[in-house]
Design a protein around this motif. Structure first.
Motif, PDB file in Angstrom:
ATOM      1  N   SER A   1      -4.766  59.957  91.416  1.00  0.00           N
ATOM      2  CA  SER A   1      -4.630  58.744  92.011  1.00  0.00           C
ATOM      3  C   SER A   1      -3.368  58.036  91.281  1.00  0.00           C
ATOM      4  CB  SER A   1      -5.560  57.988  92.713  1.00  0.00           C
ATOM      5  OG  SER A   1      -6.205  58.856  93.618  1.00  0.00           O
TER       6      SER A   1
ATOM      7  N   SER B   1      -4.252  51.557  96.485  1.00  0.00           N
ATOM      8  CA  SER B   1      -5.380  52.368  96.001  1.00  0.00           C
ATOM      9  C   SER B   1      -6.579  52.037  97.179  1.00  0.00           C
ATOM     10  CB  SER B   1      -5.890  52.371  94.463  1.00  0.00           C
ATOM     11  OG  SER B   1      -6.421  50.781  94.435  1.00  0.00           O
TER      12      SER B   1
ATOM     13  N   ASP C   1     -10.070  62.767  89.573  1.00  0.00           N
ATOM     14  CA  ASP C   1      -9.496  62.319  90.966  1.00  0.00           C
ATOM     15  C   ASP C   1      -8.781  60.705  90.653  1.00  0.00           C
ATOM     16  OD1 ASP C   1     -10.635  64.481  92.017  1.00  0.00           O
ATOM     17  OD2 ASP C   1     -12.285  63.412  93.065  1.00  0.00           O
TER      18      ASP C   1
ATOM     19  N   ALA D   1     -19.325  58.093  96.546  1.00  0.00           N
ATOM     20  CA  ALA D   1     -17.945  57.417  96.887  1.00  0.00           C
ATOM     21  C   ALA D   1     -17.513  56.728  95.931  1.00  0.00           C
ATOM     22  CB  ALA D   1     -17.993  56.829  98.203  1.00  0.00           C
TER      23      ALA D   1
ATOM     24  N   GLU E   1      -5.687  53.968 100.316  1.00  0.00           N
ATOM     25  CA  GLU E   1      -5.828  55.213 100.234  1.00  0.00           C
ATOM     26  C   GLU E   1      -7.500  55.343 100.150  1.00  0.00           C
ATOM     27  OE1 GLU E   1      -5.785  58.142  96.104  1.00  0.00           O
ATOM     28  OE2 GLU E   1      -4.122  57.101  96.422  1.00  0.00           O
ATOM     29  N   GLY E   2      -8.232  54.844  99.503  1.00  0.00           N
ATOM     30  CA  GLY E   2      -9.661  54.952  99.649  1.00  0.00           C
ATOM     31  C   GLY E   2     -10.259  55.175 101.013  1.00  0.00           C
ATOM     32  N   ARG E   3      -9.661  53.995 101.853  1.00  0.00           N
ATOM     33  CA  ARG E   3     -10.111  53.874 103.101  1.00  0.00           C
ATOM     34  C   ARG E   3      -9.830  55.046 103.966  1.00  0.00           C
ATOM     35  NH1 ARG E   3      -8.863  48.031 105.802  1.00  0.00           N
ATOM     36  NH2 ARG E   3     -10.900  47.363 105.724  1.00  0.00           N
ATOM     37  N   ARG E   4      -8.388  55.475 103.981  1.00  0.00           N
ATOM     38  CA  ARG E   4      -8.012  56.895 104.556  1.00  0.00           C
ATOM     39  C   ARG E   4      -8.903  57.996 104.290  1.00  0.00           C
ATOM     40  NH1 ARG E   4      -3.110  54.518 103.417  1.00  0.00           N
ATOM     41  NH2 ARG E   4      -2.723  55.613 101.735  1.00  0.00           N
ATOM     42  N   ALA E   5      -9.327  58.052 102.876  1.00  0.00           N
ATOM     43  CA  ALA E   5     -10.235  59.086 102.614  1.00  0.00           C
ATOM     44  C   ALA E   5     -11.628  59.018 102.900  1.00  0.00           C
ATOM     45  CB  ALA E   5     -10.290  59.276 101.083  1.00  0.00           C
TER      46      ALA E   5
ATOM     47  N   ARG F   1     -16.668  58.387  91.713  1.00  0.00           N
ATOM     48  CA  ARG F   1     -15.741  59.576  92.076  1.00  0.00           C
ATOM     49  C   ARG F   1     -15.572  60.214  90.580  1.00  0.00           C
ATOM     50  NH1 ARG F   1      -9.954  57.391  94.207  1.00  0.00           N
ATOM     51  NH2 ARG F   1      -8.917  57.913  92.184  1.00  0.00           N
TER      52      ARG F   1
ATOM     53  N   ALA G   1     -13.719  56.898 101.750  1.00  0.00           N
ATOM     54  CA  ALA G   1     -14.692  56.545 100.803  1.00  0.00           C
ATOM     55  C   ALA G   1     -14.993  54.763 100.536  1.00  0.00           C
ATOM     56  CB  ALA G   1     -13.871  56.818  99.259  1.00  0.00           C
TER      57      ALA G   1
END
Length: 149
Positions: free
Chosen positions: A112, A62, A108, A101, A65-69, A104, A71
């Motif tokens: 996730s 997770s 969402d 960020a 995933e937050g890094r790629r987004a 959220r 956030a």
């Protein structure tokens, strides 16, 4: 006599408010920046390896995933060198881009969790299993004030 006392109090209050107003004469040289979440964990005896495996599969996924987004700026697992009894023996640190960020929408987060674990029920079950390995002692949130000048 009461009139004189009232005047003295009024003058004192006016002078205090003038001091308070003059204390903010300097311009602002900072702005809001990142938001850091620090979660203090007590890993139960004999559970560190199992909990680290759990973090590597669930939490780390997770976080990435937050890094790629965009956030999450950074995340880490810290271990206090000499914790006292009752204090955390592991700390999870997440640095978010900003307060938006961090905060959220619940929908969402649920989306996730369902994607990661297969369903919200399975995510709940994993959360309950995690409780056998650790206890969350508390979480603190910090907002960075970054110099602009």
């Amino acid at each position: 006599m009461n009139h004189r006392l009232a005047m003295t109090v009024a003058i004192g209050l006016l002078s205090l408010s003038a001091v308070g107003a003059s204390a903010q004469v300097a311009s602002r040289n900072y702005d809001y920046a990142t938001v850091t979440q620090v979660t203090q964990i007590e890993v139960k005896p004999g559970q560190l390896n199992a909990y680290m495996h759990d973090l590597a599969t669930g939490w780390r996924t997770s976080m990435e995933e937050g890094r790629r987004a965009g956030a999450i700026v950074n995340y880490s697992i810290e271990q206090p060198l000499d914790p006292r009894p009752g204090e955390a023996n592991l700390v999870l640190v997440v640095v978010f881009k900003n307060l938006a960020a961090y905060d959220r929408p619940l929908a969402d987060a649920e989306k996730s969790a369902a994607a990661q674990y297969g369903s919200l029920d399975k995510a709940h079950d994993m959360g309950m299993q995690r409780e056998t390995m650790r206890k969350i002692l508390g979480t603190e949130i910090y907002r960075q004030l970054a110099f602009t000048q």
